[in-house]
Design a protein around this motif. Structure first.
Motif, PDB file in Angstrom:
ATOM      1  N   ASP A  47      35.009  22.594 -69.665  1.00  0.00           N
ATOM      2  CA  ASP A  47      36.170  23.189 -68.998  1.00  0.00           C
ATOM      3  C   ASP A  47      37.283  23.347 -70.027  1.00  0.00           C
ATOM      4  O   ASP A  47      37.647  22.400 -70.725  1.00  0.00           O
ATOM      5  CB  ASP A  47      36.630  22.272 -67.858  1.00  0.00           C
ATOM      6  CG  ASP A  47      37.687  22.919 -66.967  1.00  0.00           C
ATOM      7  OD1 ASP A  47      38.537  23.671 -67.500  1.00  0.00           O
ATOM      8  OD2 ASP A  47      37.687  22.668 -65.757  1.00  0.00           O
ATOM      9  N   ARG A 100      38.627  28.368 -62.856  1.00  0.00           N
ATOM     10  CA  ARG A 100      37.880  27.418 -63.676  1.00  0.00           C
ATOM     11  C   ARG A 100      37.154  28.198 -64.768  1.00  0.00           C
ATOM     12  O   ARG A 100      36.385  29.116 -64.485  1.00  0.00           O
ATOM     13  CB  ARG A 100      36.875  26.632 -62.832  1.00  0.00           C
ATOM     14  CG  ARG A 100      36.078  25.610 -63.648  1.00  0.00           C
ATOM     15  CD  ARG A 100      35.166  24.810 -62.732  1.00  0.00           C
ATOM     16  NE  ARG A 100      35.936  24.003 -61.794  1.00  0.00           N
ATOM     17  CZ  ARG A 100      35.502  23.605 -60.608  1.00  0.00           C
ATOM     18  NH1 ARG A 100      34.292  23.974 -60.195  1.00  0.00           N
ATOM     19  NH2 ARG A 100      36.253  22.871 -59.824  1.00  0.00           N
ATOM     20  N   LEU A 228      38.540  28.832 -57.927  1.00  0.00           N
ATOM     21  CA  LEU A 228      38.379  27.465 -57.450  1.00  0.00           C
ATOM     22  C   LEU A 228      38.249  27.440 -55.929  1.00  0.00           C
ATOM     23  O   LEU A 228      38.882  28.246 -55.232  1.00  0.00           O
ATOM     24  CB  LEU A 228      39.579  26.611 -57.852  1.00  0.00           C
ATOM     25  CG  LEU A 228      39.645  26.150 -59.303  1.00  0.00           C
ATOM     26  CD1 LEU A 228      40.914  25.356 -59.543  1.00  0.00           C
ATOM     27  CD2 LEU A 228      38.435  25.313 -59.658  1.00  0.00           C
ATOM     28  N   TYR A 243      29.900  21.468 -60.728  1.00  0.00           N
ATOM     29  CA  TYR A 243      30.925  20.997 -61.675  1.00  0.00           C
ATOM     30  C   TYR A 243      30.673  19.521 -61.940  1.00  0.00           C
ATOM     31  O   TYR A 243      30.649  18.694 -61.022  1.00  0.00           O
ATOM     32  CB  TYR A 243      32.293  21.211 -61.045  1.00  0.00           C
ATOM     33  CG  TYR A 243      33.472  21.095 -61.964  1.00  0.00           C
ATOM     34  CD1 TYR A 243      33.543  21.797 -63.161  1.00  0.00           C
ATOM     35  CD2 TYR A 243      34.568  20.306 -61.602  1.00  0.00           C
ATOM     36  CE1 TYR A 243      34.656  21.721 -63.976  1.00  0.00           C
ATOM     37  CE2 TYR A 243      35.694  20.225 -62.397  1.00  0.00           C
ATOM     38  CZ  TYR A 243      35.735  20.939 -63.600  1.00  0.00           C
ATOM     39  OH  TYR A 243      36.851  20.861 -64.401  1.00  0.00           O
TER      40      TYR A 243
END
Length: 292
Positions: A47, A100, A228, A243
């Motif tokens: 990320d 993201r 998101l 994730y």
């Protein structure tokens, strides 16, 4: 879809930076566990919010705000909306937090002294990939198990030239503002344009700052970007990659898979590194680095 949404989804400015003359890619690492995992056909894309450089992905939006301020195509009302969305670093942070972005960094130089020193280090490795087979087989799975590949994953060389970055940004803005579609007036286009440029800007970096010389990394970047999940749209969680959190380094990541046949060889920076890997990987050529 109409002209504006089609242009919004058009990322040819990224694709044009990718060329057929890139034959091989490198990935330098000092971590034997990461090496073994990669050689199984799996990368952990970090990320961008967890990068060591906390300005990663943010400075380009600051530059976009500066460009917009000086463009005649924007009205004062539109400039005000841009200022509200990305006019300060706090606003930029909030804007980015609605998305993201996970990044995998490769290197165009298969024997980079800079990368050996800063990433592989004394007892590290360089994994050499057949670029075409690697990028053509990249894919991920959504949380509900659907395979996503192709345009869901963007990849290209990083652009370090500020002049080139500005030229592309201006063209993207001009094209999107001129693309007409029912339901999208000039003001309602602003947030879409900024989302588009945020994604494009993830392939831009400064040449250097006081502490780093980014251009020496010669980076080739692989990237996935998603919205998101929210309380209003919780189903998004099923449509995007799972994730994960790595408690060893405190970073979040998505998993990118690829055909491990794209790995051509593993280069070791020391005899200690070679001894550590030959017991774990037996079907990929392994050799010692030849010093320049």
């Amino acid at each position: 879809m109409g002209k504006f949404i089609n242009r919004y989804n058009n990322y040819n400015c990224i694709k044009r930076n990718d060329t057929e003359d890139i034959i091989k890619l490198s990935h330098y690492t000092s971590n034997i566990d990461a090496l073994v995992n990669i050689c199984s056909g799996e990368f952990w894309a970090t990320d961008i919010q967890d990068f060591g450089d906390k300005n990663e992905g943010k400075l380009i939006l600051h530059r976009i705000n500066e460009i917009v301020t000086n463009l005649n195509q924007f009205t004062e009302e539109q400039r005000g909306k841009v200022q509200t969305l990305i006019g300060s670093f706090d606003a930029i942070k909030k804007f980015i937090n609605d998305h993201r972005t996970s990044v995998l960094s490769m290197c165009l130089n298969i024997n980079s002294e800079y990368m050996w020193k800063n990433y592989a280090r004394e007892n590290g490795y360089n994994i050499i990939f057949d670029k075409k087979l690697f990028v053509d087989t990249l894919h991920f799975y959504t949380a509900k198990g659907e395979k996503k590949e192709g345009n869901y994953i963007k990849h290209a060389k990083i652009i370090y030239s500020v002049d080139e970055q500005v030229r592309i940004i201006k063209k993207e803005i001009t094209d999107m503002l001129s693309a007409n579609e029912f339901g999208f007036d000039a003001n309602s286009k602003i947030e879409y344009i900024l989302n588009h440029l945020m994604y494009v800007g993830n392939f831009y970096k400064r040449e250097s700052d006081l502490d780093n010389s980014y251009i020496d990394e010669q980076e080739y970047r692989i990237l996935i970007n998603t919205d998101l999940p929210t309380k209003k749209y919780p189903r998004i969680a099923e449509l995007i990659p799972e994730y994960y959190y790595n408690d060893k380094n405190g970073k979040h990541y998505n998993i990118l898979n690829f055909d491990r046949k794209s790995i051509k060889e593993i280069i070791c920076n020391s005899e200690e590194a070679r001894k550590a890997v030959v017991k774990k990987i037996t079907d990929i050529p392994i050799r010692m680095r030849k010093e320049n």
